[in-house]
Design a protein around this motif. Structure first.
Motif, PDB file in Angstrom:
ATOM      1  N   VAL A 331      53.669  54.184  46.326  1.00  0.00           N
ATOM      2  CA  VAL A 331      52.901  53.222  45.526  1.00  0.00           C
ATOM      3  C   VAL A 331      52.540  52.012  46.401  1.00  0.00           C
ATOM      4  O   VAL A 331      53.411  51.395  47.027  1.00  0.00           O
ATOM      5  CB  VAL A 331      53.700  52.764  44.286  1.00  0.00           C
ATOM      6  CG1 VAL A 331      52.883  51.769  43.462  1.00  0.00           C
ATOM      7  CG2 VAL A 331      54.089  53.979  43.435  1.00  0.00           C
ATOM      8  N   ARG A 332      51.255  51.683  46.429  1.00  0.00           N
ATOM      9  CA  ARG A 332      50.771  50.573  47.258  1.00  0.00           C
ATOM     10  C   ARG A 332      49.981  49.589  46.387  1.00  0.00           C
ATOM     11  O   ARG A 332      49.041  49.985  45.698  1.00  0.00           O
ATOM     12  CB  ARG A 332      49.882  51.086  48.393  1.00  0.00           C
ATOM     13  CG  ARG A 332      50.615  52.014  49.355  1.00  0.00           C
ATOM     14  CD  ARG A 332      49.717  52.489  50.474  1.00  0.00           C
ATOM     15  NE  ARG A 332      48.616  53.295  49.984  1.00  0.00           N
ATOM     16  CZ  ARG A 332      48.698  54.598  49.690  1.00  0.00           C
ATOM     17  NH1 ARG A 332      49.859  55.219  49.816  1.00  0.00           N
ATOM     18  NH2 ARG A 332      47.651  55.261  49.260  1.00  0.00           N
ATOM     19  N   VAL A 333      50.368  48.295  46.444  1.00  0.00           N
ATOM     20  CA  VAL A 333      49.720  47.248  45.657  1.00  0.00           C
ATOM     21  C   VAL A 333      49.490  46.032  46.557  1.00  0.00           C
ATOM     22  O   VAL A 333      50.442  45.502  47.128  1.00  0.00           O
ATOM     23  CB  VAL A 333      50.577  46.824  44.438  1.00  0.00           C
ATOM     24  CG1 VAL A 333      49.826  45.815  43.581  1.00  0.00           C
ATOM     25  CG2 VAL A 333      50.978  48.038  43.606  1.00  0.00           C
ATOM     26  N   PRO A 334      48.253  45.563  46.714  1.00  0.00           N
ATOM     27  CA  PRO A 334      48.004  44.347  47.504  1.00  0.00           C
ATOM     28  C   PRO A 334      48.699  43.131  46.897  1.00  0.00           C
ATOM     29  O   PRO A 334      48.966  43.076  45.701  1.00  0.00           O
ATOM     30  CB  PRO A 334      46.476  44.187  47.453  1.00  0.00           C
ATOM     31  CG  PRO A 334      45.954  45.542  47.096  1.00  0.00           C
ATOM     32  CD  PRO A 334      47.002  46.167  46.234  1.00  0.00           C
ATOM     33  N   ASP A 335      48.968  42.125  47.743  1.00  0.00           N
ATOM     34  CA  ASP A 335      49.677  40.930  47.291  1.00  0.00           C
ATOM     35  C   ASP A 335      48.792  40.002  46.467  1.00  0.00           C
ATOM     36  O   ASP A 335      49.290  39.278  45.596  1.00  0.00           O
ATOM     37  CB  ASP A 335      50.221  40.155  48.499  1.00  0.00           C
ATOM     38  CG  ASP A 335      51.317  40.915  49.226  1.00  0.00           C
ATOM     39  OD1 ASP A 335      52.006  41.719  48.572  1.00  0.00           O
ATOM     40  OD2 ASP A 335      51.449  40.716  50.451  1.00  0.00           O
ATOM     41  N   GLU A 336      47.475  39.983  46.726  1.00  0.00           N
ATOM     42  CA  GLU A 336      46.579  39.041  46.074  1.00  0.00           C
ATOM     43  C   GLU A 336      45.376  39.779  45.488  1.00  0.00           C
ATOM     44  O   GLU A 336      44.893  40.757  46.062  1.00  0.00           O
ATOM     45  CB  GLU A 336      46.070  37.993  47.076  1.00  0.00           C
ATOM     46  CG  GLU A 336      47.151  37.128  47.676  1.00  0.00           C
ATOM     47  CD  GLU A 336      47.697  36.116  46.690  1.00  0.00           C
ATOM     48  OE1 GLU A 336      46.938  35.716  45.774  1.00  0.00           O
ATOM     49  OE2 GLU A 336      48.866  35.719  46.832  1.00  0.00           O
ATOM     50  N   PRO A 337      44.843  39.300  44.355  1.00  0.00           N
ATOM     51  CA  PRO A 337      43.625  39.916  43.796  1.00  0.00           C
ATOM     52  C   PRO A 337      42.384  39.455  44.547  1.00  0.00           C
ATOM     53  O   PRO A 337      42.414  38.466  45.287  1.00  0.00           O
ATOM     54  CB  PRO A 337      43.611  39.399  42.350  1.00  0.00           C
ATOM     55  CG  PRO A 337      44.283  38.065  42.434  1.00  0.00           C
ATOM     56  CD  PRO A 337      45.347  38.212  43.493  1.00  0.00           C
ATOM     57  N   VAL A 338      41.296  40.183  44.344  1.00  0.00           N
ATOM     58  CA  VAL A 338      39.979  39.781  44.834  1.00  0.00           C
ATOM     59  C   VAL A 338      39.040  39.724  43.641  1.00  0.00           C
ATOM     60  O   VAL A 338      39.398  40.094  42.520  1.00  0.00           O
ATOM     61  CB  VAL A 338      39.444  40.760  45.904  1.00  0.00           C
ATOM     62  CG1 VAL A 338      40.346  40.763  47.122  1.00  0.00           C
ATOM     63  CG2 VAL A 338      39.323  42.176  45.322  1.00  0.00           C
ATOM     64  N   LEU A 339      37.817  39.264  43.866  1.00  0.00           N
ATOM     65  CA  LEU A 339      36.821  39.194  42.798  1.00  0.00           C
ATOM     66  C   LEU A 339      36.110  40.523  42.653  1.00  0.00           C
ATOM     67  O   LEU A 339      35.786  41.194  43.643  1.00  0.00           O
ATOM     68  CB  LEU A 339      35.802  38.088  43.092  1.00  0.00           C
ATOM     69  CG  LEU A 339      36.336  36.652  43.068  1.00  0.00           C
ATOM     70  CD1 LEU A 339      35.250  35.687  43.525  1.00  0.00           C
ATOM     71  CD2 LEU A 339      36.839  36.278  41.682  1.00  0.00           C
ATOM     72  N   TYR A 340      35.859  40.899  41.410  1.00  0.00           N
ATOM     73  CA  TYR A 340      35.128  42.126  41.088  1.00  0.00           C
ATOM     74  C   TYR A 340      33.875  41.714  40.328  1.00  0.00           C
ATOM     75  O   TYR A 340      33.926  41.401  39.135  1.00  0.00           O
ATOM     76  CB  TYR A 340      36.000  43.055  40.244  1.00  0.00           C
ATOM     77  CG  TYR A 340      35.467  44.466  40.078  1.00  0.00           C
ATOM     78  CD1 TYR A 340      35.719  45.428  41.044  1.00  0.00           C
ATOM     79  CD2 TYR A 340      34.716  44.829  38.964  1.00  0.00           C
ATOM     80  CE1 TYR A 340      35.257  46.725  40.897  1.00  0.00           C
ATOM     81  CE2 TYR A 340      34.245  46.123  38.814  1.00  0.00           C
ATOM     82  CZ  TYR A 340      34.519  47.070  39.777  1.00  0.00           C
ATOM     83  OH  TYR A 340      34.047  48.343  39.622  1.00  0.00           O
ATOM     84  N   PRO A 341      32.705  41.692  40.988  1.00  0.00           N
ATOM     85  CA  PRO A 341      31.497  41.164  40.351  1.00  0.00           C
ATOM     86  C   PRO A 341      30.750  42.212  39.527  1.00  0.00           C
ATOM     87  O   PRO A 341      30.591  43.354  39.949  1.00  0.00           O
ATOM     88  CB  PRO A 341      30.654  40.717  41.549  1.00  0.00           C
ATOM     89  CG  PRO A 341      31.053  41.654  42.645  1.00  0.00           C
ATOM     90  CD  PRO A 341      32.499  42.004  42.408  1.00  0.00           C
ATOM     91  N   LEU A 342      30.301  41.820  38.353  1.00  0.00           N
ATOM     92  CA  LEU A 342      29.417  42.603  37.508  1.00  0.00           C
ATOM     93  C   LEU A 342      28.134  41.806  37.303  1.00  0.00           C
ATOM     94  O   LEU A 342      28.007  40.677  37.790  1.00  0.00           O
ATOM     95  CB  LEU A 342      30.088  42.923  36.180  1.00  0.00           C
ATOM     96  CG  LEU A 342      31.428  43.662  36.263  1.00  0.00           C
ATOM     97  CD1 LEU A 342      32.097  43.690  34.918  1.00  0.00           C
ATOM     98  CD2 LEU A 342      31.224  45.071  36.790  1.00  0.00           C
ATOM     99  N   LYS A 343      27.192  42.365  36.568  1.00  0.00           N
ATOM    100  CA  LYS A 343      25.926  41.656  36.375  1.00  0.00           C
ATOM    101  C   LYS A 343      26.126  40.342  35.626  1.00  0.00           C
ATOM    102  O   LYS A 343      25.593  39.298  36.021  1.00  0.00           O
ATOM    103  CB  LYS A 343      24.935  42.537  35.612  1.00  0.00           C
ATOM    104  CG  LYS A 343      23.588  41.852  35.372  1.00  0.00           C
ATOM    105  CD  LYS A 343      22.627  42.728  34.606  1.00  0.00           C
ATOM    106  CE  LYS A 343      21.308  41.987  34.374  1.00  0.00           C
ATOM    107  NZ  LYS A 343      20.345  42.790  33.593  1.00  0.00           N
TER     108      LYS A 343
END
Length: 463
Positions: A331-343
């Motif tokens: 199981v691999r999980v990054p330490d920080e979130p990023v932005l996920y852009p939608l319209k």
């Protein structure tokens, strides 16, 4: 699973008829073949007259699209063990089926497509009368577009008294209809819209914050309904076309049952499995898009540093990591979130990757993950109990898993948000938000208004 290497559909039909007569019972035949390119939404539109309803799926990456017409057979389940019931029924169907699918591409061959209700313990109202607690459909005809290649799967239930020539004649006629080019009709136009008890909903937000402050829960997700009236009966195909064009980075889905159709464009993957490799998505924390690039960047940075949204996002990360770890390794999980852009919106996003343990399937993962903190709350049992008792809305399939699985243990499910239930000349739209102890009812109300925008815009309600 009986895998046949017969290269002609006619010979496969004869084999299925022989098998049905031998066992004196019906026989499912699934035959997959490459076909010339055709627009999946055209295929969907052409399936309007087929008994059993239509399905549609487009993944967020744009690499897979499914369009189905008619119903070869269906699986239903209910109650707390509905996922186990579905798994058992699906395995039985696949074990007994005759399958010709040399390509074995994910999403080809016999697939089961459908969804589940958010809460099987919540009493069902007339709003969702056409949708059972859980239903997966094997379409009679399935168009799969995977990495630019087009495949047609014909799923045929053959009875012992059927004649091969009659089946072949029917198949040829129906396949020609589905694979023909078509011009889509105009989309619907919203003539009026009305919110369902907005003041009562804001009061419910206040009640939820008080419950949280008293220590019963950490977060409760509340949803509400917007009803729209169309100038005429809505045609679903142009709505799907508009969603596909406008809502990139989203899963486009539709499940038609009877005269009703549940559809939407959700950014939230629940789980994908391909060759035992698992990918899940933590998507929680929402902000609008900016008009200019500078404004968009500013709003995005505010979202990344906002305490409420980061806290809400971390709830989801921890829950999904724990649920996936129960069935997976590596199981691999990054330490920080990023932005996920939608319209129209942007979200905080963290991917979770893993490898599925032997003996587990995608439905095991779906059971572990639903409901996520992004749609139920935290702790799950207490927050869902609050929703069940106090929320006025019958969520039905809103906020619940919708997706597909195939005969080779591949599949993908998303969370059915940014969605609408279309019923003739009117529809119900759904949106929700996560309530924590310091939530402001008016701000949460405005957040749900933003979340209505993607689906409302393609229904002719606003741009």
């Amino acid at each position: 699973m009986i895998q046949t290497e017969l290269k002609e559909l006619g010979l496969a039909v004869e084999e299925a008829v022989t098998a049905a007569r031998s066992k004196q019972d019906s026989q499912l035949l699934s035959f997959t073949e490459p076909v010339p390119a055709i627009d999946p939404i055209s295929f969907f539109a052409n399936g309007f007259s087929f008994d059993g309803g239509r399905i549609f799926w487009g993944n967020a990456a744009g690499s897979l699209m499914l369009a189905g017409a008619g119903e070869a057979c269906a699986l239903t389940a209910s109650g707390n063990n509905r996922f186990e019931q579905m798994e058992s029924k699906w395995k039985k169907i696949i074990q007994e089926a005759i399958i010709h699918n040399p390509q074995r591409k994910p999403g080809t061959g016999p697939i089961a497509f459908g969804g589940f209700s958010f809460d099987p313990a919540k009493p069902v109202t007339s709003l969702w009368k056409s949708f059972p607690d859980s239903k997966l459909r094997i379409p009679a005809y399935l168009l799969t577009v995977v990495n630019g290649k087009h495949y047609l799967t014909s799923n045929i239930v053959v009875n012992q008294d059927d004649r091969s020539a009659d089946i072949e004649q029917r198949l040829e006629k129906e396949r020609r209809l589905l694979l023909s080019a078509t011009t889509l009709p105009d989309g619907p136009f919203v003539s009026s819209k009305s919110e369902v008890e907005p003041l009562a909903w804001k009061q419910l937000v206040r009640q939820a914050t008080e419950t949280i402050k008293q220590g019963g829960t950490e977060k409760i997700v509340l949803a509400r309904e917007l009803r729209v009236q169309f100038s005429d009966k809505a045609n679903v195909a142009p709505v799907l076309n508009a969603l596909t064009d406008s809502q990139t980075n989203s899963y486009i889905f539709a499940f038609e049952n009877g005269d009703d159709c549940f559809l939407g464009a959700t950014p939230e993957r629940l789980v994908k499995i391909e060759d035992k490799k698992l990918l899940s998505t933590c998507l929680a924390g929402t902000a609008p898009r900016g008009i200019t690039e500078a404004e968009d960047n500013r709003i995005g940075q505010q979202l990344l540093t906002d305490k409420k949204n980061r806290s809400e996002h971390q709830f989801v990360v921890e829950m999904i990591k724990k649920a996936v770890s129960a069935c997976c390794e590596q199981v691999r999980v990054p330490d920080e979130p990023v932005l996920y852009p939608l319209k129209n919106l942007q979200h905080l996003y963290t991917p979770v990757e893993a490898v599925l343990h032997d003996g587990y399937t995608i439905l095991d993962i779906v059971k572990q993950l639903h409901p996520t903190p992004a749609l139920g709350g935290l702790p799950s049992e207490e927050s869902v109990a609050f929703i069940r008792e106090h929320e006025h809305l019958d969520r039905g399939w809103y906020g619940a898993p919708i997706g597909w699985l195939d005969a080779f243990q591949n599949g993908e499910f998303a969370v059915a948000i940014r969605s609408a239930l279309i019923q003739g000349d009117h529809a119900s739209l759904f949106a929700g938000c996560g309530v924590v102890k310091d939530s402001n009812p008016e701000e949460e109300y405005q957040e749900t208004n933003i979340k209505f925008t993607p689906i409302l815009s393609v229904l002719g309600g606003q741009s």
